[in-house]
Design a protein around this motif. Sequence first.
Motif, mmCIF file in Angstrom:
data_model
loop_
_atom_site.group_PDB
_atom_site.id
_atom_site.type_symbol
_atom_site.label_atom_id
_atom_site.label_comp_id
_atom_site.label_asym_id
_atom_site.label_seq_id
_atom_site.Cartn_x
_atom_site.Cartn_y
_atom_site.Cartn_z
ATOM 1 N N GLY A 95 -1.526 -3.665 4.688
ATOM 2 C CA GLY A 95 -0.825 -4.429 5.707
ATOM 3 C C GLY A 95 -1.456 -5.792 5.913
ATOM 4 N N THR A 96 -2.724 -5.932 5.505
ATOM 5 C CA THR A 96 -3.436 -7.199 5.667
ATOM 6 C C THR A 96 -2.719 -8.336 4.951
ATOM 7 O OG1 THR A 96 -5.484 -5.904 5.646
ATOM 8 C CG2 THR A 96 -5.689 -8.278 5.538
ATOM 9 N N LEU A 97 -2.297 -8.109 3.717
ATOM 10 C CA LEU A 97 -1.651 -9.161 2.948
ATOM 11 C C LEU A 97 -0.318 -9.570 3.558
ATOM 12 C CD1 LEU A 97 -2.310 -8.158 -0.768
ATOM 13 C CD2 LEU A 97 -3.580 -9.738 0.674
ATOM 14 N N LEU A 98 0.468 -8.604 4.009
ATOM 15 C CA LEU A 98 1.754 -8.932 4.614
ATOM 16 C C LEU A 98 1.579 -9.777 5.864
ATOM 17 C CD1 LEU A 98 3.883 -5.666 4.318
ATOM 18 C CD2 LEU A 98 4.069 -7.761 2.982
ATOM 19 N N ALA A 99 0.532 -9.493 6.642
ATOM 20 C CA ALA A 99 0.320 -10.212 7.892
ATOM 21 C C ALA A 99 -0.195 -11.623 7.662
ATOM 22 C CB ALA A 99 -0.650 -9.435 8.781
ATOM 23 N N TRP A 100 -1.191 -11.800 6.807
ATOM 24 C CA TRP A 100 -1.890 -13.074 6.710
ATOM 25 C C TRP A 100 -1.584 -13.889 5.457
ATOM 26 C CZ3 TRP A 100 -6.710 -10.206 8.798
ATOM 27 C CH2 TRP A 100 -6.740 -10.313 10.204
ATOM 28 N N ARG A 101 -0.940 -13.266 4.493
ATOM 29 C CA ARG A 101 -0.523 -14.018 3.314
ATOM 30 C C ARG A 101 0.971 -13.962 3.117
ATOM 31 N NH1 ARG A 101 -2.107 -11.895 -2.464
ATOM 32 N NH2 ARG A 101 -0.031 -10.996 -2.208
ATOM 33 N N GLY A 102 1.591 -12.879 3.570
ATOM 34 C CA GLY A 102 3.031 -12.718 3.463
ATOM 35 C C GLY A 102 3.452 -12.041 2.167
ATOM 36 N N TRP A 103 4.747 -11.859 2.032
ATOM 37 C CA TRP A 103 5.310 -11.272 0.823
ATOM 38 C C TRP A 103 5.049 -12.182 -0.382
ATOM 39 C CZ3 TRP A 103 7.294 -6.434 0.903
ATOM 40 C CH2 TRP A 103 7.762 -5.924 2.109
ATOM 41 N N LEU B 55 -1.552 -12.798 19.810
ATOM 42 C CA LEU B 55 -2.268 -13.986 19.360
ATOM 43 C C LEU B 55 -1.284 -15.055 18.897
ATOM 44 C CD1 LEU B 55 -5.169 -12.361 17.281
ATOM 45 C CD2 LEU B 55 -5.248 -13.180 19.640
ATOM 46 N N PRO B 56 -0.825 -15.904 19.817
ATOM 47 C CA PRO B 56 0.144 -16.934 19.429
ATOM 48 C C PRO B 56 -0.431 -17.954 18.457
ATOM 49 C CG PRO B 56 -0.628 -17.286 21.675
ATOM 50 C CD PRO B 56 -1.119 -15.930 21.262
ATOM 51 N N GLY B 57 -1.761 -18.093 18.415
ATOM 52 C CA GLY B 57 -2.374 -19.033 17.480
ATOM 53 C C GLY B 57 -2.493 -18.497 16.073
ATOM 54 N N ASP B 58 -1.999 -17.277 15.854
ATOM 55 C CA ASP B 58 -2.054 -16.642 14.531
ATOM 56 C C ASP B 58 -0.640 -16.235 14.135
ATOM 57 O OD1 ASP B 58 -3.052 -15.384 12.210
ATOM 58 O OD2 ASP B 58 -3.106 -13.455 13.245
ATOM 59 N N PRO B 59 0.211 -17.198 13.750
ATOM 60 C CA PRO B 59 1.617 -16.890 13.453
ATOM 61 C C PRO B 59 1.767 -16.089 12.168
ATOM 62 C CG PRO B 59 1.148 -19.175 12.917
ATOM 63 C CD PRO B 59 -0.092 -18.629 13.571
ATOM 64 N N ASN B 60 2.603 -15.055 12.228
ATOM 65 C CA ASN B 60 2.809 -14.182 11.063
ATOM 66 C C ASN B 60 4.279 -14.037 10.692
ATOM 67 O OD1 ASN B 60 0.459 -12.345 12.858
ATOM 68 N ND2 ASN B 60 -0.096 -13.412 10.970
ATOM 69 N N ASN B 61 5.166 -14.782 11.354
ATOM 70 C CA ASN B 61 6.589 -14.694 11.024
ATOM 71 C C ASN B 61 6.866 -15.303 9.661
ATOM 72 O OD1 ASN B 61 7.445 -13.439 13.407
ATOM 73 N ND2 ASN B 61 7.549 -15.402 14.481
ATOM 74 N N GLU B 62 7.853 -14.721 8.980
ATOM 75 C CA GLU B 62 8.220 -15.224 7.657
ATOM 76 C C GLU B 62 9.630 -14.775 7.308
ATOM 77 O OE1 GLU B 62 5.710 -15.417 3.772
ATOM 78 O OE2 GLU B 62 6.553 -13.388 3.871
#
Length: 412
Positions: A191-199, A350-357
């Motif tokens: 799940g780490t990659l999906l959150a901080w690097r994305g698909w 954490l609004p300073g850590d955006p994860n939307n994609e």
Amino acid sequence: MKSSQNKKRAGLLALVCAAGTVQAVEWRGLLDLRASDADASAAITSSGMSKSRYDAGSPTLSIGQAVLHGDADLTDTISASLELGADQQHRGRTVDVREAWLAWSPLPAGAWKTRVKAGFFFPPSSVEIDYDAVGWVPKHTISASAINSWIGEELRTNGVEWSARRLGRHAGAPYDVGVVLGAFTGNDPTGTLLAWRGWSITDRIGGRNDALLLPDIPSYGPTGTISRQSRTIHPFREIDGRLGYYAGANLNFGSALELAALHYDNRADPWVVKDGQYGWRTRFDHVSAVWRPQGEWELAMQAMRGDTLMGWNAVALDFQSWYLLASHPLGPGTAALRYDRFRTTEHDNLPGDPNNETGHGVALAYELPLTDSWSLMSEALFVRSDRAARVLIDEAPLQNERSLTVSLRLKW
């Protein structure tokens, strides 16, 4: 930690030695030579947030992968398999274990055929990949879909799987039906990659000792809100001592129609952090279908929907992806077209850590057999994605990526 890693290595070594003592060992291999041209910014292999394996700074010529695969029959009902892989963009060991497992397949009792599999292997969650081939590569394209790109890097069963199939031809039915259950350790950082690097849409395959470098964003930096998180991810680590599981079913009407569904839950404790790795509670549901109508067409689809959580709602997001793929013989080879959609939606504190994609991709590929051992495949790939976190590394949120890749493959 060292004791646990030594035990795992000893187990893999025992499997290798067991296979090596049997005379009926079949060794197969794959050498994949690449020529590529891409215009993306920093690729995933350069700890960037683009979606492809290659970027504008990648070498034109490279080794996509080199794979050695061994299968051995230890007894009439017990078999072993080992797969080693290497590529030029691997941050872990140069040569790493992709799969290593033992399987017990007792003689069928009536219409039912069962198998118990133990070791380190891919879960049964793809219709795009040929599980019987060397290298866990897509059948008709160079890159894998977003779903299978993620599975290739972050998911592996490190445990036991039981499967059973009721063969229709022995029961007077026009279909086969199967079930599968798996229990595993590891995969806690999934799940780490999906959150901080994305698909991503790539063909990179992670190994057992893999190490992935995340983009350089503030959240997990020395003064970030998640400073205990290492920037280097080890996807297959066991962190909390809990067992994860998956359960699925499949229904096949000969080779004309194949349907499957799977539920996966790693049951990780999102509060636990060890050696810079957090537990991520990741679960998803997955469905797939393959239809082969008359005229040599093959139409495939997969869809996945899930969620992942780390910490006390420090990072929480829903994720989803689907693709459609069509292939058909064309001239002396086979042409394929795939369309991907993917999305992540955050709902954390954490609004300073955006994860939307959001994003989509189109791949057009053509495979040309040259001899029994050599083949040539080309692929044009276009990906458009919008990820807000790119501004944290001084990139535009919305990016278009284009690449052209040619793969010369030797199989033996």
